[in-house]
Design a protein around this motif. Structure first.
Motif, PDB file in Angstrom:
ATOM      1  N   ARG A  44       0.833  -1.208   0.000  1.00  0.00           N
ATOM      2  CA  ARG A  44       0.000   0.000   0.000  1.00  0.00           C
ATOM      3  C   ARG A  44       0.865   1.255   0.000  1.00  0.00           C
ATOM      4  NH1 ARG A  44      -3.537   3.423   3.836  1.00  0.00           N
ATOM      5  NH2 ARG A  44      -1.783   3.183   5.282  1.00  0.00           N
ATOM      6  N   LEU A  45       1.925   1.247   0.793  1.00  0.00           N
ATOM      7  CA  LEU A  45       2.796   2.413   0.868  1.00  0.00           C
ATOM      8  C   LEU A  45       3.589   2.603  -0.419  1.00  0.00           C
ATOM      9  CD1 LEU A  45       4.152   2.261   4.534  1.00  0.00           C
ATOM     10  CD2 LEU A  45       2.071   3.325   3.639  1.00  0.00           C
ATOM     11  N   VAL A  46       4.054   1.505  -1.005  1.00  0.00           N
ATOM     12  CA  VAL A  46       4.773   1.591  -2.275  1.00  0.00           C
ATOM     13  C   VAL A  46       3.865   2.192  -3.348  1.00  0.00           C
ATOM     14  CG1 VAL A  46       5.863   0.272  -4.124  1.00  0.00           C
ATOM     15  CG2 VAL A  46       6.359  -0.290  -1.734  1.00  0.00           C
ATOM     16  N   ALA A  47       2.637   1.688  -3.418  1.00  0.00           N
ATOM     17  CA  ALA A  47       1.693   2.184  -4.429  1.00  0.00           C
ATOM     18  C   ALA A  47       1.410   3.676  -4.232  1.00  0.00           C
ATOM     19  CB  ALA A  47       0.396   1.385  -4.374  1.00  0.00           C
ATOM     20  N   VAL A 141       8.030   4.968  10.430  1.00  0.00           N
ATOM     21  CA  VAL A 141       7.550   4.516   9.122  1.00  0.00           C
ATOM     22  C   VAL A 141       8.252   5.360   8.072  1.00  0.00           C
ATOM     23  CG1 VAL A 141       5.553   4.246   7.599  1.00  0.00           C
ATOM     24  CG2 VAL A 141       5.319   3.788  10.045  1.00  0.00           C
ATOM     25  N   HIS A 142       8.985   4.725   7.172  1.00  0.00           N
ATOM     26  CA  HIS A 142       9.875   5.459   6.268  1.00  0.00           C
ATOM     27  C   HIS A 142       9.273   5.778   4.906  1.00  0.00           C
ATOM     28  CE1 HIS A 142      13.627   5.606   8.621  1.00  0.00           C
ATOM     29  NE2 HIS A 142      13.165   4.493   9.181  1.00  0.00           N
ATOM     30  N   CYS A 143       8.044   5.351   4.646  1.00  0.00           N
ATOM     31  CA  CYS A 143       7.360   5.702   3.400  1.00  0.00           C
ATOM     32  C   CYS A 143       6.152   6.586   3.713  1.00  0.00           C
ATOM     33  CB  CYS A 143       6.877   4.452   2.665  1.00  0.00           C
ATOM     34  SG  CYS A 143       8.207   3.430   2.012  1.00  0.00           S
ATOM     35  N   ALA A 144       5.846   7.497   2.802  1.00  0.00           N
ATOM     36  CA  ALA A 144       4.690   8.372   2.981  1.00  0.00           C
ATOM     37  C   ALA A 144       3.403   7.543   2.946  1.00  0.00           C
ATOM     38  CB  ALA A 144       4.664   9.420   1.883  1.00  0.00           C
ATOM     39  N   PRO A 145       2.563   7.642   3.973  1.00  0.00           N
ATOM     40  CA  PRO A 145       1.308   6.882   3.987  1.00  0.00           C
ATOM     41  C   PRO A 145       0.128   7.739   3.511  1.00  0.00           C
ATOM     42  CG  PRO A 145       1.777   7.716   6.184  1.00  0.00           C
ATOM     43  CD  PRO A 145       2.869   8.253   5.282  1.00  0.00           C
ATOM     44  N   PRO A 146      -0.882   7.134   2.932  1.00  0.00           N
ATOM     45  CA  PRO A 146      -2.095   7.881   2.594  1.00  0.00           C
ATOM     46  C   PRO A 146      -2.701   8.532   3.833  1.00  0.00           C
ATOM     47  CG  PRO A 146      -2.117   5.715   1.562  1.00  0.00           C
ATOM     48  CD  PRO A 146      -0.960   5.718   2.515  1.00  0.00           C
ATOM     49  N   ASP A 147      -3.099   9.798   3.701  1.00  0.00           N
ATOM     50  CA  ASP A 147      -3.717  10.543   4.801  1.00  0.00           C
ATOM     51  C   ASP A 147      -2.818  10.643   6.033  1.00  0.00           C
ATOM     52  OD1 ASP A 147      -6.132  10.902   3.336  1.00  0.00           O
ATOM     53  OD2 ASP A 147      -6.764   8.890   3.909  1.00  0.00           O
ATOM     54  N   ASN A 148      -1.509  10.441   5.838  1.00  0.00           N
ATOM     55  CA  ASN A 148      -0.546  10.495   6.946  1.00  0.00           C
ATOM     56  C   ASN A 148      -0.864   9.483   8.034  1.00  0.00           C
ATOM     57  OD1 ASN A 148       1.074  12.616   5.899  1.00  0.00           O
ATOM     58  ND2 ASN A 148      -0.480  14.091   6.537  1.00  0.00           N
ATOM     59  N   ARG A 149      -1.463   8.360   7.662  1.00  0.00           N
ATOM     60  CA  ARG A 149      -1.881   7.364   8.648  1.00  0.00           C
ATOM     61  C   ARG A 149      -1.402   5.972   8.255  1.00  0.00           C
ATOM     62  NH1 ARG A 149      -8.202   9.220   9.702  1.00  0.00           N
ATOM     63  NH2 ARG A 149      -7.709  11.245  10.681  1.00  0.00           N
ATOM     64  N   PRO A 150      -0.229   5.589   8.687  1.00  0.00           N
ATOM     65  CA  PRO A 150       0.203   4.206   8.461  1.00  0.00           C
ATOM     66  C   PRO A 150      -0.613   3.251   9.314  1.00  0.00           C
ATOM     67  CG  PRO A 150       1.782   5.383   9.831  1.00  0.00           C
ATOM     68  CD  PRO A 150       0.760   6.390   9.410  1.00  0.00           C
ATOM     69  N   THR A 151      -0.754   2.039   8.856  1.00  0.00           N
ATOM     70  CA  THR A 151      -1.448   1.025   9.640  1.00  0.00           C
ATOM     71  C   THR A 151      -0.487   0.446  10.680  1.00  0.00           C
ATOM     72  OG1 THR A 151      -0.819  -0.816   8.204  1.00  0.00           O
ATOM     73  CG2 THR A 151      -2.801   0.425   7.602  1.00  0.00           C
ATOM     74  N   THR A 152      -1.032  -0.251  11.647  1.00  0.00           N
ATOM     75  CA  THR A 152      -0.178  -0.881  12.653  1.00  0.00           C
ATOM     76  C   THR A 152       0.687  -1.968  12.019  1.00  0.00           C
ATOM     77  OG1 THR A 152      -1.996  -2.369  13.254  1.00  0.00           O
ATOM     78  CG2 THR A 152      -1.723  -0.381  14.571  1.00  0.00           C
ATOM     79  N   VAL A 153       0.170  -2.643  10.993  1.00  0.00           N
ATOM     80  CA  VAL A 153       0.970  -3.658  10.303  1.00  0.00           C
ATOM     81  C   VAL A 153       2.152  -3.000   9.607  1.00  0.00           C
ATOM     82  CG1 VAL A 153       0.979  -5.345   8.429  1.00  0.00           C
ATOM     83  CG2 VAL A 153      -0.934  -5.282  10.038  1.00  0.00           C
ATOM     84  N   GLU A 154       1.921  -1.878   8.946  1.00  0.00           N
ATOM     85  CA  GLU A 154       3.005  -1.151   8.284  1.00  0.00           C
ATOM     86  C   GLU A 154       4.019  -0.645   9.293  1.00  0.00           C
ATOM     87  OE1 GLU A 154       0.143   0.288   4.578  1.00  0.00           O
ATOM     88  OE2 GLU A 154       0.493   1.597   6.297  1.00  0.00           O
ATOM     89  N   VAL A 178      10.400  12.507  21.072  1.00  0.00           N
ATOM     90  CA  VAL A 178       9.398  11.881  20.211  1.00  0.00           C
ATOM     91  C   VAL A 178       8.305  12.895  19.909  1.00  0.00           C
ATOM     92  CG1 VAL A 178       7.800   9.974  19.920  1.00  0.00           C
ATOM     93  CG2 VAL A 178       9.884   9.643  21.256  1.00  0.00           C
ATOM     94  N   LEU A 179       8.023  13.072  18.612  1.00  0.00           N
ATOM     95  CA  LEU A 179       7.023  14.029  18.154  1.00  0.00           C
ATOM     96  C   LEU A 179       5.693  13.315  17.924  1.00  0.00           C
ATOM     97  CD1 LEU A 179       9.237  15.897  15.508  1.00  0.00           C
ATOM     98  CD2 LEU A 179       8.891  16.502  17.924  1.00  0.00           C
ATOM     99  N   GLY A 180       4.790  13.431  18.872  1.00  0.00           N
ATOM    100  CA  GLY A 180       3.453  12.881  18.703  1.00  0.00           C
ATOM    101  C   GLY A 180       3.258  11.512  19.305  1.00  0.00           C
ATOM    102  N   GLY A 181       1.989  11.172  19.519  1.00  0.00           N
ATOM    103  CA  GLY A 181       1.646   9.923  20.178  1.00  0.00           C
ATOM    104  C   GLY A 181       1.946   8.693  19.355  1.00  0.00           C
ATOM    105  N   PHE A 182       1.810   8.757  18.027  1.00  0.00           N
ATOM    106  CA  PHE A 182       2.109   7.588  17.196  1.00  0.00           C
ATOM    107  C   PHE A 182       3.578   7.221  17.325  1.00  0.00           C
ATOM    108  CE2 PHE A 182       3.407   5.351  13.429  1.00  0.00           C
ATOM    109  CZ  PHE A 182       2.349   4.520  13.120  1.00  0.00           C
ATOM    110  N   GLY A 183       4.446   8.219  17.223  1.00  0.00           N
ATOM    111  CA  GLY A 183       5.870   7.957  17.355  1.00  0.00           C
ATOM    112  C   GLY A 183       6.227   7.421  18.728  1.00  0.00           C
ATOM    113  N   TRP A 184       5.554   7.931  19.748  1.00  0.00           N
ATOM    114  CA  TRP A 184       5.787   7.486  21.127  1.00  0.00           C
ATOM    115  C   TRP A 184       5.466   6.004  21.269  1.00  0.00           C
ATOM    116  CZ3 TRP A 184       7.620  10.340  25.338  1.00  0.00           C
ATOM    117  CH2 TRP A 184       7.416   9.809  26.615  1.00  0.00           C
ATOM    118  N   GLN A 185       4.297   5.612  20.780  1.00  0.00           N
ATOM    119  CA  GLN A 185       3.901   4.212  20.888  1.00  0.00           C
ATOM    120  C   GLN A 185       4.803   3.300  20.047  1.00  0.00           C
ATOM    121  OE1 GLN A 185       1.734   2.992  23.031  1.00  0.00           O
ATOM    122  NE2 GLN A 185       1.432   5.066  23.785  1.00  0.00           N
ATOM    123  N   ALA A 186       5.304   3.827  18.935  1.00  0.00           N
ATOM    124  CA  ALA A 186       6.204   3.033  18.114  1.00  0.00           C
ATOM    125  C   ALA A 186       7.581   2.911  18.746  1.00  0.00           C
ATOM    126  CB  ALA A 186       6.331   3.662  16.727  1.00  0.00           C
TER     127      ALA A 186
END
Length: 258
Positions: A44-47, A141-154, A178-186
């Motif tokens: 999905r991220l590649v596409a 997450v090193h690829c740009a995700p749609p809507d800036n929202r990577p999935t947990t699998v990604e 860490v910038l933001g909650g997503f990065g914190w949890q990751a």
């Protein structure tokens, strides 16, 4: 413990196992970055990253987009790491450098320059002369995700890159912002796996949060700081102000030098 070559899982860059198989073998940050930019493990991220590079924005129609995973940026002996979210579709995915060419990056690099951690306040493209001083910026997450929202699998597929990067930085690393909650949890499970001891219950994200993680092997702790992400929305709503960002970066710089 490094794996014996017979234990490695043979993979190609489009195999979901590619990050887990390739990242641990990187001996240097440069080696890791080289392996990372060829990764195609998340379809999905590649596409999406390649679609954006074809469609483009009108303002960037003359650009030849990077359209690959975006590696971290900064010295390999940094005392401070900043962990964000993912490259912006028309920012890092266009320029090939994290937080470069997008509004969030404009805020972040101006703040880093203001507190003495960057050589200039602007970041427009690779080769623009920007250098970071004792800081390396990376993402879970090193690829740009749609809507800036990577999935947990990604996020989990990409995790070995962050784990190896922090492991390679470990000899000099003193502070992680860490910038933001997503990065914190990751970041938390990566830090725990790398050997830093997390308090129980696990620390919660918040702007200005400050947790000291113990390192049982060396006795040297790691400072973990939380900061709201410098997104357009956070800046526009004043959830994050420039003085708030400067304050966290100054505290981090002070702790890194102790």
């Amino acid at each position: 413990m490094r794996r014996n070559h017979r234990d490695r899982v043979p993979t190609t860059p489009d195999d979901p196992r590619y990050p887990a198989a390739s990242a641990p073998d990187a001996e240097t940050v440069a080696d890791m970055d080289s392996a990372l930019v060829g990764c195609r493990a998340c379809p999905r991220l590649v596409a999406w990253r390649e679609h954006v590079a074809t469609v483009k924005r009108s303002a960037f129609r003359e650009w030849d987009y990077w359209a690959k995973p975006v590696p971290g940026f900064g010295p390999a002996d940094a005392r401070m790491a900043i962990i964000g979210l993912a490259p912006a579709a028309h920012g890092g995915n266009r320029t090939g450098r994290i937080f470069t060419g997008d509004p969030s990056g404009a805020v972040l690099y101006a703040a880093l320059h203001a507190v003495g951690l960057a050589s200039q306040p602007t970041a427009t493209h690779r080769g623009d002369g920007l250098a970071l001083r004792g800081v390396r910026i990376t993402v879970p997450v090193h690829c740009a995700p749609p809507d800036n929202r990577p999935t947990t699998v990604e996020r989990d597929t990409c995790r070995p890159w962050l784990a190896r990067e922090l492991a390679l930085l470990r000899p000099t690393l003193r502070v992680v912002v860490v910038l933001g909650g997503f990065g914190w949890q990751a970041a938390l499970p990566v830090l725990a796996t790398a050997g830093w001891s997390l308090p129980r219950p696990r620390p919660r994200f918040g702007h200005g949060a400050h947790v000291r993680l113990a390192d049982p092997r060396t006795g040297r702790g790691l400072h973990l700081l939380g900061c709201y992400h410098p997104s357009q929305r956070n800046i526009a709503t004043r959830t994050l102000t420039i003085p708030m960002l400067h304050d966290v970066l100054r505290r981090a710089a002070h702790l890194a030098e102790q």
